[in-house]
Design a protein around this motif. Structure first.
Motif, PDB file in Angstrom:
ATOM      1  N   VAL A   1       0.795   2.029  -3.934  1.00 10.46           N
ATOM      2  CA  VAL A   1      -0.395   2.886  -4.036  1.00 10.46           C
ATOM      3  C   VAL A   1      -0.039   4.343  -3.746  1.00 10.46           C
ATOM      4  O   VAL A   1      -0.349   5.235  -4.527  1.00 10.46           O
ATOM      5  CB  VAL A   1      -1.509   2.403  -3.079  1.00 10.46           C
ATOM      6  CG1 VAL A   1      -2.712   3.347  -3.143  1.00 10.46           C
ATOM      7  CG2 VAL A   1      -1.941   0.984  -3.451  1.00 10.46           C
TER       8      VAL A   1
ATOM      9  N   LEU B   1       0.839  -1.198   0.000  1.00  7.40           N
ATOM     10  CA  LEU B   1       0.000   0.000   0.000  1.00  7.40           C
ATOM     11  C   LEU B   1       0.874   1.248   0.000  1.00  7.40           C
ATOM     12  O   LEU B   1       0.612   2.212  -0.734  1.00  7.40           O
ATOM     13  CB  LEU B   1      -0.910   0.016   1.234  1.00  7.40           C
ATOM     14  CG  LEU B   1      -2.326  -0.538   1.117  1.00  7.40           C
ATOM     15  CD1 LEU B   1      -2.998  -0.523   2.491  1.00  7.40           C
ATOM     16  CD2 LEU B   1      -3.149   0.257   0.117  1.00  7.40           C
TER      17      LEU B   1
ATOM     18  N   ARG C   1      -3.988   7.120  -1.758  1.00  7.64           N
ATOM     19  CA  ARG C   1      -2.984   7.666  -2.673  1.00  7.64           C
ATOM     20  C   ARG C   1      -2.284   8.907  -2.111  1.00  7.64           C
ATOM     21  O   ARG C   1      -1.267   9.345  -2.639  1.00  7.64           O
ATOM     22  CB  ARG C   1      -3.627   8.007  -4.014  1.00  7.64           C
ATOM     23  CG  ARG C   1      -4.124   6.786  -4.774  1.00  7.64           C
ATOM     24  CD  ARG C   1      -4.631   7.169  -6.158  1.00  7.64           C
ATOM     25  NE  ARG C   1      -5.190   6.030  -6.859  1.00  7.64           N
ATOM     26  CZ  ARG C   1      -4.472   5.130  -7.534  1.00  7.64           C
ATOM     27  NH1 ARG C   1      -3.157   5.255  -7.583  1.00  7.64           N
ATOM     28  NH2 ARG C   1      -5.058   4.121  -8.150  1.00  7.64           N
TER      29      ARG C   1
ATOM     30  N   GLY D   1      -5.786  -4.791  -7.403  1.00  7.36           N
ATOM     31  CA  GLY D   1      -4.981  -3.762  -6.767  1.00  7.36           C
ATOM     32  C   GLY D   1      -4.916  -3.911  -5.261  1.00  7.36           C
ATOM     33  O   GLY D   1      -5.648  -4.697  -4.653  1.00  7.36           O
ATOM     34  N   TYR D   2      -4.036  -3.120  -4.644  1.00 11.24           N
ATOM     35  CA  TYR D   2      -3.796  -3.245  -3.207  1.00 11.24           C
ATOM     36  C   TYR D   2      -4.806  -2.505  -2.342  1.00 11.24           C
ATOM     37  O   TYR D   2      -4.774  -2.634  -1.112  1.00 11.24           O
ATOM     38  CB  TYR D   2      -2.385  -2.767  -2.878  1.00 11.24           C
ATOM     39  CG  TYR D   2      -1.319  -3.722  -3.370  1.00 11.24           C
ATOM     40  CD1 TYR D   2      -1.207  -5.002  -2.841  1.00 11.24           C
ATOM     41  CD2 TYR D   2      -0.444  -3.344  -4.390  1.00 11.24           C
ATOM     42  CE1 TYR D   2      -0.245  -5.886  -3.299  1.00 11.24           C
ATOM     43  CE2 TYR D   2       0.523  -4.226  -4.851  1.00 11.24           C
ATOM     44  CZ  TYR D   2       0.614  -5.500  -4.306  1.00 11.24           C
ATOM     45  OH  TYR D   2       1.562  -6.380  -4.773  1.00 11.24           O
ATOM     46  N   ARG D   3      -5.705  -1.724  -2.975  1.00 12.72           N
ATOM     47  CA  ARG D   3      -6.782  -1.134  -2.184  1.00 12.72           C
ATOM     48  C   ARG D   3      -7.982  -2.070  -2.071  1.00 12.72           C
ATOM     49  O   ARG D   3      -8.840  -1.879  -1.200  1.00 12.72           O
ATOM     50  CB  ARG D   3      -7.224   0.207  -2.781  1.00 12.72           C
ATOM     51  CG  ARG D   3      -6.245   1.332  -2.499  1.00 12.72           C
ATOM     52  CD  ARG D   3      -6.861   2.686  -2.742  1.00 12.72           C
ATOM     53  NE  ARG D   3      -7.099   2.936  -4.153  1.00 12.72           N
ATOM     54  CZ  ARG D   3      -7.634   4.054  -4.642  1.00 12.72           C
ATOM     55  NH1 ARG D   3      -8.012   5.023  -3.813  1.00 12.72           N
ATOM     56  NH2 ARG D   3      -7.793   4.217  -5.932  1.00 12.72           N
TER      57      ARG D   3
END
Length: 423
Positions: free
Chosen positions: A253, A249, A311, A377-379
């Motif tokens: 990200v 993250l 972000r 994705g990592y979110r």
């Protein structure tokens, strides 16, 4: 002078604090061994899974996340098994044997020749986790006395949260500088130090010689025990869905360098967990139910905040802090809840709390790995975590509603006292 549990000698307040600190040191070592993998996940993936790493960093990180699941499953299996079968043993002796097991299995993990062997030793290292915290929580509760049980439990868990402020970031730095194997050897040293501290500081406390395995396992006949386990296992999975993937993250990200931002993110989470644990202990001594409900709502809100602003570096770090704080309010409250609903099976109830939370650990880490492996994705694990927390909240609401309804029913059906009072 203050009296401890039955069979213990009278102790001064200073000796009690010394014993509590020794027990919390064990929590510090356990927190270090449990959570250091999160910060070193890319390093372990690169070292132990070079073929997968060469093809896809995301796939390698997702596979390496199985380390978290393996340890958590060890906790799930070991907590009820050891606690139920060893309830008769003197508590100090049992804790010392558990610390020996931690030390040896952590050294073995550091020396593992390949990834499957590493998974095996991480599973074995998880076996004594729940039993240690369960027995240590019973000792701490007896030392603190009535009306302060949740604060005694929270004090032991403070070691776990302080590990995330000091231990995990420091050992993560060691792992990034000298290799992940050196990091686990440092953890083994912490367990050896805890063995010495518990040996010196903890008073002798008897086990329960009349307790049997069958009697301990009778706790599973109580439906409210299952509700408490469910709310912890599923609801706390939301935290681990995020925490397992803290390192990517931060780097993938928020696009921050690994040093110093991954250790700083872990420190932020650890400070949040420390604060939340203290709040949870004090709040649960006033109302366990209100504490659990409020904490789950807070976890949902803070996860959403983190997912929306991941972000932005400053807001990501703030979000990680808030998630850590909200999640740690849950732990002493659920621990106290389990001890309340298990009746005579206190040893297994105290240990089952950690089975439940580590089932949540395994659930969050593995499901998070699935959504990352799907290329979302990592979110994506954060949004998954919100869903798990919602389910935990629903279980808690159903549990408390049934308890209130059955309590009112018992009150209405209680026989009237028709005895004529004497004059």
């Amino acid at each position: 002078m203050t009296r401890t549990d039955a069979g213990s000698a009278a102790m001064s307040p200073t000796r009690i604090r010394f014993a509590l600190v020794a027990l919390a040191l064990g929590g510090f070592a356990i927190g270090s061994t449990e959570f250091v993998a999160m910060g070193l996940l890319p390093d372990i993936a690169h070292s132990m899974l070079p073929g997968i790493w060469a093809r896809s960093h995301e796939d390698a990180n997702a596979h390496a996340g199985l380390m978290v699941s393996a340890y958590a499953l060890g906790v799930v299996v070991g907590a009820p098994t050891i606690a139920a079968s060893a309830a008769r043993l003197p508590r100090k002796r049992l804790l010392m044997w558990l610390l020996v097991a931690f030390t040896l299995t952590t050294v073995a993990a550091a020396l593992a020749p390949n990834f499957p062997t590493l998974l095996l030793f991480r599973f074995l290292c998880g076996l004594p986790h729940g039993a240690y915290f369960g027995i240590a929580s019973l000792v701490a509760a007896s030392l603190m006395g009535e009306g302060k049980r949740a604060r005694g439990v929270a004090f032991v868990l403070t070691g776990l949260t302080v590990a995330n402020i000091v231990g995990v970031p420091a050992i993560t730095w060691v792992g990034e500088t000298y290799g992940w194997r050196a990091a686990y050897l440092c953890v083994a040293g912490l367990f050896a130090l805890t063995f010495i501290a518990v040996s010196a500081a903890m008073p002798w406390q008897p086990g329960n010689p009349g307790q049997t395995l069958r009697r301990e396992l009778s706790a599973f006949r109580h439906p409210q025990l299952w509700f408490a386990l469910g709310m912890a296992a599923i609801g706390f999975g939301g935290f681990f869905a995020l925490y397992t993937y803290v390192a990517p993250l931060v780097t993938d990200v928020a696009h921050l360098p690994q040093q110093p931002w991954v250790p700083l993110a872990l420190v932020a989470c650890g400070i949040g967990m420390f604060v939340g644990n203290l709040i949870g202990g004090h709040s649960a001594d006033r109302s366990v139910q209100r504490t659990i409900l409020a904490a789950f709502l807070a976890v949902m809100a803070t996860l959403a905040f983190t997912g929306l602003f991941a972000r932005t570096p400053a807001l990501l770090i703030l979000g990680i802090f808030l998630v850590g704080a909200a999640s740690s309010v849950v732990s002493p409250a659920v621990q106290t809840r389990l001890m309340d609903v298990a009746h005579d099976a206190q040893s297994i109830a105290a240990a089952l709390n950690h089975s439940a939370f580590n089932l949540g650990n395994s659930l969050g880490a593995s499901l998070g790995g699935v959504v990352v492996g799907l290329g979302l994705g990592y979110r994506a694990p954060i949004w998954l975590g919100i869903g798990l927390t919602v389910l935990g909240l629903i279980i808690a609401v159903v549990s408390f509603s049934i308890e209130r309804r059955s309590g009112r029913l018992r009150a209405r059906t209680r026989p009237l006292n028709l005895t004529v009072p004497s004059h």
